[in-house]
Design a protein around this motif. Structure first.
Motif, short mmCIF file in Angstrom:
data_model
loop_
_atom_site.label_atom_id
_atom_site.label_comp_id
_atom_site.label_asym_id
_atom_site.label_seq_id
_atom_site.Cartn_x
_atom_site.Cartn_y
_atom_site.Cartn_z
N VAL A 136 0.84 -1.21 0.00
CA VAL A 136 0.00 0.00 0.00
C VAL A 136 0.88 1.26 0.00
O VAL A 136 0.62 2.21 -0.74
CB VAL A 136 -0.96 0.00 1.21
N ASN A 137 1.93 1.25 0.81
CA ASN A 137 2.85 2.40 0.86
C ASN A 137 3.54 2.61 -0.49
O ASN A 137 3.71 3.75 -0.94
CB ASN A 137 3.91 2.19 1.94
N GLN A 140 1.07 4.20 -3.00
CA GLN A 140 0.91 5.63 -2.74
C GLN A 140 2.13 6.43 -3.21
O GLN A 140 1.99 7.54 -3.71
CB GLN A 140 0.65 5.86 -1.25
N SER A 141 3.31 5.83 -3.06
CA SER A 141 4.55 6.53 -3.42
C SER A 141 4.68 6.75 -4.93
O SER A 141 5.39 7.65 -5.37
CB SER A 141 5.78 5.76 -2.91
N LYS A 143 2.39 7.75 -6.96
CA LYS A 143 1.57 8.90 -7.38
C LYS A 143 0.97 8.67 -8.78
O LYS A 143 1.01 9.55 -9.65
CB LYS A 143 2.38 10.19 -7.35
N LYS A 160 -7.88 0.04 1.69
CA LYS A 160 -6.50 0.52 1.88
C LYS A 160 -5.95 1.16 0.61
O LYS A 160 -4.93 1.86 0.65
CB LYS A 160 -5.60 -0.64 2.31
N ILE A 161 -6.61 0.87 -0.53
CA ILE A 161 -6.20 1.48 -1.80
C ILE A 161 -6.92 2.82 -1.91
O ILE A 161 -8.11 2.88 -2.21
CB ILE A 161 -6.55 0.57 -3.00
N THR A 162 -6.20 3.91 -1.64
CA THR A 162 -6.85 5.21 -1.44
C THR A 162 -7.06 5.97 -2.76
O THR A 162 -6.51 7.05 -2.99
CB THR A 162 -6.01 6.08 -0.49
N ASN A 184 -8.31 8.23 -9.46
CA ASN A 184 -9.02 9.37 -8.89
C ASN A 184 -9.86 10.09 -9.94
O ASN A 184 -10.67 10.96 -9.63
CB ASN A 184 -8.04 10.35 -8.24
#
Length: 363
Positions: A136-137, A140-141, A143, A160-162, A184
């Motif tokens: 997950v981290n 996110q990293s 982008k 957890k997948i934002t 998004n």
């Protein structure tokens, strides 16, 4: 004097014998290399040998290069035969190894990442703790604007997948887990493609609106080649004493499974290509193809879309982590109106049996 003369004579004959043995091995490898070139042209359902040869192409070309250097140093014409066959396969070599062409730095309009997460290490293949949170981290990293995941496990991990919008095939209990497209940007439509009569064999796609343009994004996971047996063979060959029967057993299991997987992937890719051709939008397809760059199925896809690795990747682009042979089996293909300005293989990320890849695109 006679003893020295006899010794030199014996040494000379030994050298001649040694070179003959090496020459035989060289020509066997050369035949395998040439056969591997045919894989992209011959349907494995009709003749499987080229497809099998293509799977070990990286190892064979490496050995041939070593032999070529040896024969050049020995001033033997075998070196010329090797060089000729290497030149004949130039298109195959280009698909395998890419020298970074250092494109002009341009700000990407779209960044897409694909990653086979291997069920978030459900069965503890990797002994590291907190694999899920590390994945997950990493996500996110990056982008990324668009994310495609394969072998996604447990619906609880979705939160957890934002990303604001997600499209999933919801059966996370199947053997290989599920597929996820996340972004998004807003989704116009989202749906599934059934690629086999077998349960849960499907690909997913979503029409995503990005900067007033709409693009169709596919996430696929083609039939596996059963890399577990390959890994077993690799472990056994490290200490082959008294392991001959086990090695032969794994090879006997692996060969028919490979043949079946070639056949299945060929059918799956035909269904997906047909669907892409009917799309009203420019297409991007990402995922785990379970096939190498010069395979019959990947070659089919390369005829209608561009391989981002060939446009902006570097070196071998190895994405399957668990074998020493550099296998590139994960891809991001793009419409010909896109340009890939950077394809990154995240080989620093050891959280699965695959390395994730990301592509920066402009259009």
């Amino acid at each position: 004097m006679k003893k020295n003369s006899l010794k030199k004579k014996n040494d000379f004959y030994r050298l001649i014998f040694f070179e003959k043995i090496l020459s035989y091995i060289n020509y066997i490898l050369l035949a395998i290399l040439f056969t591997s070139y045919l894989a992209k042209y011959i349907n494995p359902e009709k003749w499987i040998i080229p497809a099998l040869a293509e799977k070990i192409y990286p190892l064979i070309i490496f050995l041939i290069l070593l032999f070529t250097i040896f024969w050049l140093l020995r001033f033997k014409k075998t070196a010329l035969h090797n060089i000729l066959i290497i030149i004949i396969g130039i298109n195959t070599h280009i698909n395998f190894y890419k020298i970074n062409n250092n494109k002009e730095v341009v700000k990407a309009k779209i960044k897409i990442t694909t990653f086979n997460v291997r069920q978030f290490n459900k069965y503890q293949w990797i002994k590291t703790k907190n694999i899920t949170s590390e994945i997950v981290n990493f996500i996110q990293s990056t982008k990324s604007d668009i994310l495609c995941l394969q072998e996604f496990h447990e619906s609880s991990n979705l939160n957890k997948i934002t990303f604001k919008n997600k499209h999933v095939n919801s059966n996370f209990k199947s053997k290989n887990g599920g597929l996820v497209i996340a972004s998004n940007f807003p989704f116009l439509t989202k749906s599934f493609i059934t690629t086999s009569k077998e349960p849960y064999k499907e690909s997913i796609y979503a029409d995503i609106v990005i900067h007033k343009d709409t693009f169709r994004i596919y996430n696929i996971h083609l039939t596996t080649s059963n890399n577990e047996n390959l890994e077993n063979i690799k472990k056994l060959t490290k200490n082959p004493i008294n392991k001959k029967k086990e090695i032969i057993k794994n090879i006997k299991i692996l060969t028919p499974m490979l043949k079946k997987s070639f056949k299945e992937r060929n059918k799956e890719i035909d269904i997906i290509i047909k669907h892409i051709k009917s799309s009203p939008y420019k297409c991007i397809i990402a995922g785990d193809f379970n096939d190498t760059p010069n395979s019959y199925s990947v070659t089919k896809m390369s005829k209608i879309l561009k391989d981002t690795f060939l446009e902006s990747g570097s070196k071998t682009g190895k994405t399957y982590r668990n074998l020493a042979i550099p296998l590139r089996i994960d891809y991001i293909f793009i419409d010909k109106q896109f340009t890939s300005i950077k394809l990154k293989t995240h080989n620093e990320v050891s959280l699965s049996d695959h390395y994730p890849i990301s592509a920066d695109l402009i259009y």
